[in-house]
Design an enzyme around this catalytic site. Structure first.
Site, PDB file in Angstrom:
ATOM      1  N   TYR A   1       0.539  -1.545   0.223  1.00 17.42           N
ATOM      2  CA  TYR A   1      -0.354   0.009  -0.115  1.00 17.42           C
ATOM      3  C   TYR A   1       0.883   1.453  -0.271  1.00 17.42           C
ATOM      4  O   TYR A   1       1.198   1.445   1.009  1.00 17.42           O
ATOM      5  CB  TYR A   1      -1.481  -0.737   1.125  1.00 17.42           C
ATOM      6  CG  TYR A   1      -1.822  -1.059   1.303  1.00 17.42           C
ATOM      7  CD1 TYR A   1      -2.224  -1.530  -0.021  1.00 17.42           C
ATOM      8  CD2 TYR A   1      -2.433  -1.562   2.708  1.00 17.42           C
ATOM      9  CE1 TYR A   1      -3.309  -3.007   0.219  1.00 17.42           C
ATOM     10  CE2 TYR A   1      -3.778  -2.292   3.063  1.00 17.42           C
ATOM     11  CZ  TYR A   1      -4.526  -2.937   1.955  1.00 17.42           C
ATOM     12  OH  TYR A   1      -4.980  -3.707   1.313  1.00 17.42           O
TER      13      TYR A   1
ATOM     14  N   ARG B   1     -16.012  -0.022  -1.357  1.00 21.92           N
ATOM     15  CA  ARG B   1     -15.158   0.827  -1.342  1.00 21.92           C
ATOM     16  C   ARG B   1     -16.100   2.551  -1.463  1.00 21.92           C
ATOM     17  O   ARG B   1     -15.512   3.331  -1.991  1.00 21.92           O
ATOM     18  CB  ARG B   1     -14.767   0.562  -2.277  1.00 21.92           C
ATOM     19  CG  ARG B   1     -13.525   0.079  -3.244  1.00 21.92           C
ATOM     20  CD  ARG B   1     -13.596  -0.806  -4.414  1.00 21.92           C
ATOM     21  NE  ARG B   1     -12.719  -1.827  -4.215  1.00 21.92           N
ATOM     22  CZ  ARG B   1     -13.096  -3.007  -3.747  1.00 21.92           C
ATOM     23  NH1 ARG B   1     -14.397  -3.824  -4.497  1.00 21.92           N
ATOM     24  NH2 ARG B   1     -12.646  -4.022  -4.029  1.00 21.92           N
ATOM     25  N   GLY B   2     -17.300   2.650  -0.590  1.00 22.24           N
ATOM     26  CA  GLY B   2     -18.079   3.696  -0.292  1.00 22.24           C
ATOM     27  C   GLY B   2     -18.965   3.224  -1.182  1.00 22.24           C
ATOM     28  O   GLY B   2     -19.670   4.440  -1.307  1.00 22.24           O
TER      29      GLY B   2
ATOM     30  N   SER C   1     -22.258   3.273   1.251  1.00 23.39           N
ATOM     31  CA  SER C   1     -21.662   3.987   1.716  1.00 23.39           C
ATOM     32  C   SER C   1     -23.395   5.106   2.089  1.00 23.39           C
ATOM     33  O   SER C   1     -23.361   5.374   3.754  1.00 23.39           O
ATOM     34  CB  SER C   1     -20.317   4.506   2.192  1.00 23.39           C
ATOM     35  OG  SER C   1     -20.505   5.250   0.809  1.00 23.39           O
TER      36      SER C   1
ATOM     37  N   LEU D   1     -18.704  -1.770   2.266  1.00 22.59           N
ATOM     38  CA  LEU D   1     -19.003  -0.908   2.093  1.00 22.59           C
ATOM     39  C   LEU D   1     -19.121  -0.073   0.787  1.00 22.59           C
ATOM     40  O   LEU D   1     -19.079   0.511  -0.213  1.00 22.59           O
ATOM     41  CB  LEU D   1     -19.029   0.221   2.713  1.00 22.59           C
ATOM     42  CG  LEU D   1     -19.528   0.301   4.375  1.00 22.59           C
ATOM     43  CD1 LEU D   1     -18.793   1.928   4.454  1.00 22.59           C
ATOM     44  CD2 LEU D   1     -20.512   0.833   4.188  1.00 22.59           C
TER      45      LEU D   1
END
Length: 334
Positions: A56, A211-212, A215, A209
């Site tokens: 990352y 990746r949003g 959400s 979620l």
């Protein structure tokens, strides 16, 4: 904060874990100070499972997490459990060039992660994607040697299919499988989840979620930054995005009737799937963390679950989880 077992061989962990990836990469720019404050807030709230990957932002996320752990109160730091993925190969331009699960590489990756995190052991260690050129038995065997040497506590897997899981478990005890699981990504229910339950392997669910996307905070006209990988994700493209946000609108009605947010309802749904499943929330800010933690107070009965599934039926999502080239690297069958 409630706790759940991480499989039959793993530790007890908080009912929600914190995925730290977005604090360093792939979702656009993040604020370092706010990221560390969010990790501290998670620890203060009783979150114990902290997930990262050595690739990352090419080590940045591990160093960020290490800084947060060093500056956290001693008690919280001692309760924290690190979950680390390794094996993804990067280039200086940030590109992806495959995976390396060779035993020598496994130990090399671990040495660097221990240094960047500033810890004497990693609690759960796993290859991010199965290396198609290296038998999983060799990769898991190398992690098992790290366990024997005291550098790793538990062995995990990530995005592995049912047969690979069985082969890995025949080599050494597997604590958990990290894999995408959400209202709109339910492919593990057919073979992978039953296999894990048969073998006593827990699930840490990422992408709860999506990746949003589910959400409740993603707008139809949102413009993504150039360094936000969702711009290449099929589920965030054109008509797919509009169809998926129609599902979110339906879910919002269910959530509001129950006095919860869309995100809380989506997380609570994953929590409802079993005591052996620990959702990872990817909060980058304290307000989003607070909202996610509120899912622990959402109780879903049979009627609630039925309403949620009516709003977001299994298989209703438009578009694949990843672009086609990344889907080709998945060993898992969903």
């Amino acid at each position: 904060m409630l706790h759940r077992p991480l499989g039959t061989t793993g530790p007890q962990v908080s009912a929600l874990g914190l995925g730290c990836m977005g604090m360093s990469a792939l979702y656009g720019d993040a604020d370092r100070t706010e990221s560390i404050a969010t990790i501290h807030a998670a620890l203060d709230a009783g979150v114990t499972l902290l997930d990262t990957g050595d690739f990352y932002a090419m080590g940045h996320n591990e160093m960020l997490l290490g800084e947060a752990l060093r500056s956290a109160p001693a008690g919280a730091r001692e309760r924290a459990l690190t979950s680390v993925k390794f094996g993804a190969l990067r280039d200086p331009d940030g590109g992806w060039s495959g995976y390396d699960g060779r035993p020598a590489a496994v130990k090399n990756f671990a040495a660097y992660s221990l240094q960047r995190l500033g810890v004497d052991h990693i609690d759960v260690y796993r290859i991010a994607r199965v290396d198609p050129d290296v038998p999983i038995e060799e990769t898991v065997g190398a992690i098992a040697e790290l366990v024997e040497a005291g550098h790793v506590r538990h062995i995990g897997l990530s995005e592995a299919g049912a047969e690979t899981i069985r082969r890995a478990a025949a080599v050494a005890p597997i604590a958990d499988l990290q894999i995408e699981y959400s209202l709109i990504s339910r492919g593990i229910e057919k073979r992978i989840l039953p296999t894990c339950r048969e073998l006593g392997i827990g699930i840490t669910a990422y992408g709860v979620l999506s990746r949003g996307l589910i959400s409740g905070h993603f707008s139809r006209d949102r413009q993504l930054a150039a360094n936000d990988f969702r711009g290449m994700s099929p589920r965030f493209q054109g008509e797919n995005l509009q169809r998926n946000l129609d599902l979110v609108d339906a879910l919002r009605k269910v959530a509001e009737e129950r006095g919860a947010t869309v995100a809380q309802t989506a997380i609570a749904w994953v929590l409802s799937r079993g005591e052996d499943i620990v959702p990872l929330v990817g909060a980058r800010r304290r307000d989003r963390l607070t909202e996610a933690l509120g899912a622990l107070n959402v109780r879903l009965g049979a009627n609630d679950l039925a309403a949620i599934e009516d709003a977001v039926p299994a298989g209703a999502a438009a578009g694949d989880r990843y672009p086609a080239d990344q889907m080709a690297h998945l060993d898992s069958e969903h």
